[in-house]
Design an enzyme around this catalytic site. Sequence first.
Site, PDB file in Angstrom:
ATOM      1  N   GLU A 228      -5.922  -3.251   2.619  1.00  0.00           N
ATOM      2  CA  GLU A 228      -6.741  -4.334   3.217  1.00  0.00           C
ATOM      3  C   GLU A 228      -7.269  -4.052   4.614  1.00  0.00           C
ATOM      4  O   GLU A 228      -7.783  -4.860   5.269  1.00  0.00           O
ATOM      5  CB  GLU A 228      -6.230  -5.653   3.134  1.00  0.00           C
TER       6      GLU A 228
ATOM      7  N   LYS B 256      -8.161 -18.503  -4.666  1.00  0.00           N
ATOM      8  CA  LYS B 256      -8.578 -17.155  -5.161  1.00  0.00           C
ATOM      9  C   LYS B 256      -9.399 -17.459  -6.607  1.00  0.00           C
ATOM     10  O   LYS B 256      -8.608 -17.695  -7.635  1.00  0.00           O
ATOM     11  CB  LYS B 256      -7.452 -16.071  -5.409  1.00  0.00           C
TER      12      LYS B 256
HETATM   13  C1  2PG Z   1      -2.402 -12.022  -1.498  1.00  0.00           C
HETATM   14  C2  2PG Z   1      -3.422 -10.987  -1.793  1.00  0.00           C
HETATM   15  C3  2PG Z   1      -4.084 -10.777  -0.515  1.00  0.00           C
HETATM   16  P1  2PG Z   1      -2.974  -9.494  -3.879  1.00  0.00           P
HETATM   17  O1  2PG Z   1      -1.013 -11.758  -1.916  1.00  0.00           O
HETATM   18  O2  2PG Z   1      -2.595 -13.172  -0.798  1.00  0.00           O
HETATM   19  O3  2PG Z   1      -3.632 -10.417   0.482  1.00  0.00           O
HETATM   20  O4  2PG Z   1      -2.770  -9.734  -2.199  1.00  0.00           O
HETATM   21  O5  2PG Z   1      -4.823  -9.546  -3.880  1.00  0.00           O
HETATM   22  O6  2PG Z   1      -2.734  -8.096  -3.964  1.00  0.00           O
HETATM   23  O7  2PG Z   1      -2.647 -10.309  -4.462  1.00  0.00           O
HETATM   24 MG    MG Z   2      -0.413 -13.793  -1.147  1.00  0.00          MG
END
Ligand code: 2PG
Ligand code: MG
Length: 444
Positions: free
Chosen positions: A208, A340
């Site tokens: 990231e 998300k």
């Molecule tokens: C999280 C995300 C972003 P990932 O765990 O919050 O940092 O990671 O998209 O790999 O789940």
């Molecule tokens: Mg997370």
Amino acid sequence: MSVSRIIGVHARRVWDSRGLPTVEVEVALAGGGRGRAIAPAGASCGSREAIELRDGGAAFGGKGVARAVANVEAYIAPALIGLDATDQAAVDARIEALDPGPAFAALGGNAVVATSLAVLHAAAAASGEPLWRHLARSRGTCPSLPLPEIQIFGGGAHAAKRVDVQDFMIMAPGAASFDEAMAITAEVYRAAGRCMAERGKLAGVADEGGWWPDFASNEDALDMLMRAIEAAGETPGDRVVISLDIAATQFRDGDGYRLALDDTRLDTDALIEKLGGWIDRYPIAAIEDPVAEDDDAGFRAFARAYGDRVQLVGDDYLVTDAARVAWAAGEGACNTALIKVNQAGTVSRAIAALDAAKRAGWGTIVSARSGESEDVSISHLAVGLDSGQLKVGSFARSERMAKWNECLRIEEALGADARFAAGAPLAATWWGQARAPIRNGEYA
Ligand code: 2PG
Ligand code: MG
């Protein structure tokens, strides 16, 4: 309705920030409006998330998206033609009806999220407004610029597990504007790079954009973060605070936890005690997923011990699911929800989770995934939904900077009406409380 009637839905394979295939969808409306969105992808995923449909086999490490693209073309597109793009709930309900399971395992969460977001963009285009304004107006919310949560060091699944903690981040709740928060973060990020170089540990960046974590221990990383904040001319805990994503599901070991870097196995109580020691020692204002997604008792225990001192953020634990958010609120297991869209699948489900969190009096943080693209939908969602906070990853790599820069444009467009972090009163409270235990110079 006629101008916002969906007349075309088209999917194609594009590539994400890890060089892996992902799904892009374009939606066309009768009045000429167009919308486009790209599915992001996680590396540390919750087991209850919408499922990414991948092709398997040898190509691209099994990560091909030919089946997901085909599902948009063969099933989703015909079902959406003729619907009104401004009726997001009806569009998302139609997609759900095609794949009624909770996780979109048949259509693919990646096919679904790209389509749902593309419809949202098309609806905004039909209304002649930028997406953030379209969202705020249609929901009757007052737009606000989010408090950014920005990674300085990567870790966990985003850096070959070189360090156990996944995200070492900062927030600048003492900034007066989004623009000022960016400027403060820029100095800390660059100072962190200089500090790593001085130690001979500068080795590029993680997934990231945070600096690659070449550390002897998790505490070593925290100490380095403190040093970077000071080297940037800031007093840790004053305008700048620390925030961590422990992503503890990633190092779950039976009914306990294995910290590879420290070479120790901890039970839930010992892990919470360790994190509590960090909260006492560093100006930490937020901790995400401090224990694993299946450790309900651990979440409740952490909330009881530290929920009034830090934001306790549920990510893998809540998976952007309204029912889980409401349940966890009843259990007293978190006080902030990470939002998300691709965990939920559809825009409607993600907004329902955000609304459930707000109803519970929680904070909300719209978040990117570790696999991203030039898509800036989440910047608009954060502003238009008044999420209060936004997590995008670091301060490097254009899939991250595109989202921060989009927020700067929105802040400028709002002009005198721009409100910064107005939806994050809880973060400000926690920041105030986090200040008390800071004892400068007490870290190594
Ligand atoms: C999280 C995300 C972003 P990932 O765990 O919050 O940092 O990671 O998209 O790999 O789940
Ligand atoms: Mg997370």
